[in-house]
Design a protein around this motif. Sequence first.
Motif, PDB file in Angstrom:
ATOM      1  N   PRO A 124     -34.369   8.067   7.395  1.00 25.60           N
ATOM      2  CA  PRO A 124     -34.213   9.439   6.907  1.00 25.60           C
ATOM      3  C   PRO A 124     -32.799  10.001   7.041  1.00 25.60           C
ATOM      4  O   PRO A 124     -32.457  10.954   6.335  1.00 25.60           O
ATOM      5  CB  PRO A 124     -35.192  10.238   7.762  1.00 25.60           C
ATOM      6  CG  PRO A 124     -35.426   9.414   8.972  1.00 25.60           C
ATOM      7  CD  PRO A 124     -35.256   7.989   8.546  1.00 25.60           C
ATOM      8  N   ILE A 125     -31.953   9.428   7.894  1.00 24.88           N
ATOM      9  CA  ILE A 125     -30.594   9.953   8.032  1.00 24.88           C
ATOM     10  C   ILE A 125     -29.598   9.295   7.091  1.00 24.88           C
ATOM     11  O   ILE A 125     -28.421   9.643   7.074  1.00 24.88           O
ATOM     12  CB  ILE A 125     -30.095   9.835   9.492  1.00 24.88           C
ATOM     13  CG1 ILE A 125     -30.025   8.374   9.924  1.00 24.88           C
ATOM     14  CG2 ILE A 125     -30.959  10.645  10.434  1.00 24.88           C
ATOM     15  CD1 ILE A 125     -29.326   8.167  11.248  1.00 24.88           C
ATOM     16  N   TRP A 126     -30.054   8.352   6.271  1.00 23.48           N
ATOM     17  CA  TRP A 126     -29.181   7.663   5.327  1.00 23.48           C
ATOM     18  C   TRP A 126     -28.626   8.644   4.303  1.00 23.48           C
ATOM     19  O   TRP A 126     -29.303   9.532   3.818  1.00 23.48           O
ATOM     20  CB  TRP A 126     -29.955   6.566   4.608  1.00 23.48           C
ATOM     21  CG  TRP A 126     -29.167   5.875   3.547  1.00 23.48           C
ATOM     22  CD1 TRP A 126     -28.267   4.879   3.721  1.00 23.48           C
ATOM     23  CD2 TRP A 126     -29.202   6.139   2.138  1.00 23.48           C
ATOM     24  NE1 TRP A 126     -27.735   4.501   2.517  1.00 23.48           N
ATOM     25  CE2 TRP A 126     -28.287   5.261   1.528  1.00 23.48           C
ATOM     26  CE3 TRP A 126     -29.896   7.035   1.344  1.00 23.48           C
ATOM     27  CZ2 TRP A 126     -28.065   5.247   0.164  1.00 23.48           C
ATOM     28  CZ3 TRP A 126     -29.675   7.031  -0.020  1.00 23.48           C
ATOM     29  CH2 TRP A 126     -28.771   6.131  -0.596  1.00 23.48           C
ATOM     30  N   THR A 127     -27.365   8.492   3.974  1.00 22.34           N
ATOM     31  CA  THR A 127     -26.758   9.252   2.887  1.00 22.34           C
ATOM     32  C   THR A 127     -26.039   8.272   1.972  1.00 22.34           C
ATOM     33  O   THR A 127     -25.522   7.246   2.428  1.00 22.34           O
ATOM     34  CB  THR A 127     -25.748  10.296   3.408  1.00 22.34           C
ATOM     35  OG1 THR A 127     -24.767   9.644   4.199  1.00 22.34           O
ATOM     36  CG2 THR A 127     -26.432  11.363   4.242  1.00 22.34           C
ATOM     37  N   PRO A 128     -25.987   8.548   0.676  1.00 26.16           N
ATOM     38  CA  PRO A 128     -25.331   7.644  -0.262  1.00 26.16           C
ATOM     39  C   PRO A 128     -23.856   7.460   0.084  1.00 26.16           C
ATOM     40  O   PRO A 128     -23.185   8.391   0.522  1.00 26.16           O
ATOM     41  CB  PRO A 128     -25.480   8.342  -1.610  1.00 26.16           C
ATOM     42  CG  PRO A 128     -26.610   9.288  -1.434  1.00 26.16           C
ATOM     43  CD  PRO A 128     -26.590   9.694  -0.002  1.00 26.16           C
ATOM     44  N   THR A 129     -23.354   6.265  -0.130  1.00 33.95           N
ATOM     45  CA  THR A 129     -21.949   5.976   0.162  1.00 33.95           C
ATOM     46  C   THR A 129     -21.153   5.612  -1.090  1.00 33.95           C
ATOM     47  O   THR A 129     -19.953   5.397  -0.996  1.00 33.95           O
ATOM     48  CB  THR A 129     -21.835   4.815   1.165  1.00 33.95           C
ATOM     49  OG1 THR A 129     -22.496   3.666   0.620  1.00 33.95           O
ATOM     50  CG2 THR A 129     -22.458   5.166   2.498  1.00 33.95           C
ATOM     51  N   LEU A 130     -21.779   5.553  -2.221  1.00 35.57           N
ATOM     52  CA  LEU A 130     -21.093   5.141  -3.443  1.00 35.57           C
ATOM     53  C   LEU A 130     -20.615   6.316  -4.292  1.00 35.57           C
ATOM     54  O   LEU A 130     -20.086   6.116  -5.372  1.00 35.57           O
ATOM     55  CB  LEU A 130     -22.006   4.250  -4.295  1.00 35.57           C
ATOM     56  CG  LEU A 130     -22.390   2.925  -3.644  1.00 35.57           C
ATOM     57  CD1 LEU A 130     -23.401   2.188  -4.510  1.00 35.57           C
ATOM     58  CD2 LEU A 130     -21.168   2.066  -3.407  1.00 35.57           C
ATOM     59  N   ALA A 131     -20.781   7.531  -3.806  1.00 33.88           N
ATOM     60  CA  ALA A 131     -20.375   8.709  -4.572  1.00 33.88           C
ATOM     61  C   ALA A 131     -18.853   8.785  -4.665  1.00 33.88           C
ATOM     62  O   ALA A 131     -18.133   8.254  -3.829  1.00 33.88           O
ATOM     63  CB  ALA A 131     -20.922   9.968  -3.914  1.00 33.88           C
ATOM     64  N   ASP A 132     -18.383   9.499  -5.688  1.00 27.62           N
ATOM     65  CA  ASP A 132     -16.941   9.701  -5.805  1.00 27.62           C
ATOM     66  C   ASP A 132     -16.499  10.770  -4.806  1.00 27.62           C
ATOM     67  O   ASP A 132     -17.290  11.256  -3.994  1.00 27.62           O
ATOM     68  CB  ASP A 132     -16.551  10.059  -7.243  1.00 27.62           C
ATOM     69  CG  ASP A 132     -17.145  11.377  -7.733  1.00 27.62           C
ATOM     70  OD1 ASP A 132     -17.588  12.192  -6.904  1.00 27.62           O
ATOM     71  OD2 ASP A 132     -17.139  11.594  -8.959  1.00 27.62           O
ATOM     72  N   SER A 133     -15.239  11.164  -4.854  1.00 30.94           N
ATOM     73  CA  SER A 133     -14.695  12.109  -3.875  1.00 30.94           C
ATOM     74  C   SER A 133     -15.370  13.480  -3.930  1.00 30.94           C
ATOM     75  O   SER A 133     -15.313  14.231  -2.966  1.00 30.94           O
ATOM     76  CB  SER A 133     -13.187  12.261  -4.076  1.00 30.94           C
ATOM     77  OG  SER A 133     -12.915  12.767  -5.372  1.00 30.94           O
TER      78      SER A 133
END
Length: 67
Positions: free
Chosen positions: A41-50
């Motif tokens: 549940p604490i995962w956040t996306p890492t592939l987003a742009d700035s």
Amino acid sequence: LKEAELRHNGGRLGPVGALIVTEVLLGLLDADPMSYRSVYPIWTPTLADSEGNFGIADLLRFAGVVK
């Protein structure tokens, strides 16, 4: 669907339709105890742009389906 018809000639969803689809998909993921969102549940996306944007096209490029 009427919103899509009026705003985009039926070619894509409008903001309300897109929100409904998104909420349904997230609800399904949250209801599944084995989904990634439930297990981590604490995962956040890492592939987003700035600016924090990440869309379906980005996902397809990452998966190697499109260039």
